[in-house]
Design an enzyme around this catalytic site. Structure first.
Site, PDB file in Angstrom:
ATOM      1  N   HIS A 117       1.050  -1.221   0.248  1.00 40.05           N
ATOM      2  CA  HIS A 117      -0.155   0.007  -0.074  1.00 40.05           C
ATOM      3  C   HIS A 117       0.777   1.208  -0.171  1.00 40.05           C
ATOM      4  O   HIS A 117       1.880   1.548   0.662  1.00 40.05           O
ATOM      5  CB  HIS A 117      -0.558  -0.153   1.324  1.00 40.05           C
ATOM      6  CG  HIS A 117      -2.020   1.166   1.455  1.00 40.05           C
ATOM      7  ND1 HIS A 117      -1.771   1.934   1.727  1.00 40.05           N
ATOM      8  CD2 HIS A 117      -3.386   0.915   1.023  1.00 40.05           C
ATOM      9  CE1 HIS A 117      -2.599   3.413   1.750  1.00 40.05           C
ATOM     10  NE2 HIS A 117      -4.046   2.315   1.678  1.00 40.05           N
ATOM     11  N   ASP A 194       2.814  -3.914   7.870  1.00 43.47           N
ATOM     12  CA  ASP A 194       1.871  -3.328   7.992  1.00 43.47           C
ATOM     13  C   ASP A 194       1.287  -4.673   7.897  1.00 43.47           C
ATOM     14  O   ASP A 194       0.777  -5.388   7.243  1.00 43.47           O
ATOM     15  CB  ASP A 194       1.695  -2.883   6.431  1.00 43.47           C
ATOM     16  CG  ASP A 194       0.361  -2.099   5.936  1.00 43.47           C
ATOM     17  OD1 ASP A 194      -0.041  -2.214   6.524  1.00 43.47           O
ATOM     18  OD2 ASP A 194       1.006  -1.955   5.118  1.00 43.47           O
ATOM     19  N   GLN A 197      -4.185  -5.364   7.121  1.00 45.42           N
ATOM     20  CA  GLN A 197      -5.188  -5.872   6.768  1.00 45.42           C
ATOM     21  C   GLN A 197      -5.142  -7.495   7.591  1.00 45.42           C
ATOM     22  O   GLN A 197      -6.062  -8.379   6.995  1.00 45.42           O
ATOM     23  CB  GLN A 197      -5.033  -6.311   5.209  1.00 45.42           C
ATOM     24  CG  GLN A 197      -5.174  -4.972   4.245  1.00 45.42           C
ATOM     25  CD  GLN A 197      -7.178  -4.620   4.358  1.00 45.42           C
ATOM     26  OE1 GLN A 197      -8.245  -5.206   5.083  1.00 45.42           O
ATOM     27  NE2 GLN A 197      -7.058  -2.922   3.897  1.00 45.42           N
ATOM     28  N   LYS A 220      -9.797  -0.618  10.390  1.00 44.38           N
ATOM     29  CA  LYS A 220     -10.348  -1.558   9.695  1.00 44.38           C
ATOM     30  C   LYS A 220     -10.403  -3.049  11.227  1.00 44.38           C
ATOM     31  O   LYS A 220     -11.249  -3.745  10.344  1.00 44.38           O
ATOM     32  CB  LYS A 220      -9.188  -1.994   9.293  1.00 44.38           C
ATOM     33  CG  LYS A 220      -9.032  -0.958   8.447  1.00 44.38           C
ATOM     34  CD  LYS A 220      -7.725  -1.499   6.997  1.00 44.38           C
ATOM     35  CE  LYS A 220      -7.471   0.132   6.587  1.00 44.38           C
ATOM     36  NZ  LYS A 220      -8.660   0.791   5.486  1.00 44.38           N
ATOM     37  N   CYS A 358      -4.730   2.305  -3.274  1.00 41.88           N
ATOM     38  CA  CYS A 358      -3.441   2.672  -3.090  1.00 41.88           C
ATOM     39  C   CYS A 358      -1.951   1.803  -2.882  1.00 41.88           C
ATOM     40  O   CYS A 358      -1.623   1.659  -2.478  1.00 41.88           O
ATOM     41  CB  CYS A 358      -3.957   3.200  -1.288  1.00 41.88           C
ATOM     42  SG  CYS A 358      -4.914   4.593  -1.046  1.00 41.88           S
TER      43      CYS A 358
END
Ligand code: PMP
Length: 403
Positions: A117, A194, A197, A220, A358
């Protein structure tokens, strides 16, 4: 536990008359999160970490309890390894500014995957520009796999930092973080993961992964907007300078300098209500349990991939295996621009995302300019997925293609 019962926990899902399939952008919030935030302001509102009077101490206690909840949730060794930020983006920028700019130099390499991302790419482009360290892309297969060969080539004795997403927000694939940390640590590099997600959808254990840093966002995983986390190994955080300076993060300040407090990364008044809301979201997730959540999300993904995959003009990006999609199904339709797809779906009452998500270098690498993304959460239903498939199956006809 029926999905109906679960949906009753979400006030907006009860009210909205559209089908929400943009969960990878932001999830919906259960009432317990809204109540936790409201209770903080109704019962404990004072500036945390400052006052010595009972209300402020209570606010501090709630804030620190939230930190402990996050620590236990991602299995960090100590609460001090959890830093509250605004979101994943801020967490990753913190690492880039504080670690990247201070510990990287010309001749070093930063390895980033092509599927990052922009939040885990632009900060490293900045570090590369400012320090002279070279940015090296780890490329994946069209299914999203980072092969051993590619990793071995890209993580070498010059590599000082590897930036990798645990789950791609476009492909939904799960990357082999443990393998990457092993390879990186062998050459003395740190790994920045990261988790935006992954953390909402699977158990994440930072110690088992041996991640040096892990970033994620509250919104999220059904927490409030404006609260995020950065996990960092204590020995790394200790040697890093603050990212932002000001109040709250000092032990003492002199005319010509300051001594920073251990909580040197949380400058200014903190988002205590956000942290409390995030802790409530984590408890909610834990109550449902990842066994249940993963089973539900896999069933929905399977259904979506089967239904959409049966349409000859639909192309699903990434792995053929629904288990390697983490609830994310990105697709293109021959001859129809994703913006038109999302507009038509929207006119049928289905909320999805269209665009480059993104992750422009990934889409360019895959040879698609943009895609439509449906992303699921355990509170979605099979009927909602069927409505998506039904609507997609009419799009080409409605665009004048005659099928
Ligand atoms: N990384 C990934 C993989 C994401 O999906 C997102 C959100 N789309 C981000 C980072 C950025 O998250 P935030 O906007 O909450 O900072």
């Amino acid at each position: 536990m029926t999905t109906d019962n679960i949906r009753k926990n979400f006030p907006l899902l009860q009210q909205m008359d559209t089908i929400y399939l943009d969960n990878a952008a932001t999830a919906q919030r259960p009432s317990c999160v809204l109540v936790a935030v409201q209770e903080f302001y109704e019962q404990k509102n004072a500036n945390p970490l400052r006052g010595f009077y009972p209300l402020s101490l209570e606010a501090t206690e709630s804030y620190q309890e939230a930190r402990k909840t996050v620590q236990e949730f991602i299995h960090a060794e100590e609460p001090e390894e959890i830093i509250f930020t605004r979101n994943t983006t801020e967490s990753l920028n913190l690492v880039a500014y504080s670690y990247g700019l201070n510990f990287l130099k010309e001749g070093d390499e930063i390895a980033v995957t092509i599927m990052e991302h922009h939040s885990n790419l632009l900060p490293w482009q900045m570090v590369s520009r400012m320090t002279g360290a070279k940015l090296h892309y780890l490329e994946c297969t069209s299914e999203g796999e980072l092969t051993d060969e590619e990793l071995q080539k890209g993580i070498n004795e010059r590599t000082r930092l590897v930036a990798v997403t645990q789950v791609s927000n476009v492909l939904g694939c799960v990357n082999p973080i443990q393998k990457i940390t092993e390879m990186a640590h062998r050459v003395g590099a740190v790994v920045v993961v990261d988790g935006a997600q992954s953390v909402p959808h699977m158990p994440v254990d930072v110690q088992a992964l041996d991640a040096d840093f892990l970033a994620f966002s509250g919104h999220k995983l059904m927490g409030p907007m404006g609260i995020g986390c950065l996990y960092g190994k204590r020995e790394l955080l200790e040697k890093m300078p603050p990212f932002l300076t000001g109040g709250e993060m000092i032990d003492s300040v002199y005319r010509d300098g300051a001594v920073f407090a251990p909580q040197k990364f949380e400058a200014g008044t903190v988002n205590a209500a956000g942290a409390v809301g995030l802790a409530a979201a984590i408890r909610y997730l834990q109550e449902k349990g990842f066994d249940y959540i993963q089973k539900k999300e896999l069933e929905l993904t399977q259904r979506a991939m089967e239904g959409l995959g049966a349409l000859p003009y639909v192309h699903i990006l990434g792995s053929k295996d629904p288990a390697n999609h983490t609830g994310i199904v990105s697709f293109t339709i021959d001859g129809v621009h994703p913006h038109d797809v999302s507009e038509i779906l929207s006119s049928d009452g289905i909320d999805v995302r269209a665009g480059h998500h993104c992750a422009q270098p990934l889409l360019e690498y895959l040879g698609v300019r943009s895609s439509t993304r449906a992303s699921m959460m355990f509170y979605n239903t099979p009927e909602e997925i069927d409505a998506l498939i039904e609507s997609v199956s009419t799009i080409r006809r409605r665009m004048g293609y005659g099928e």
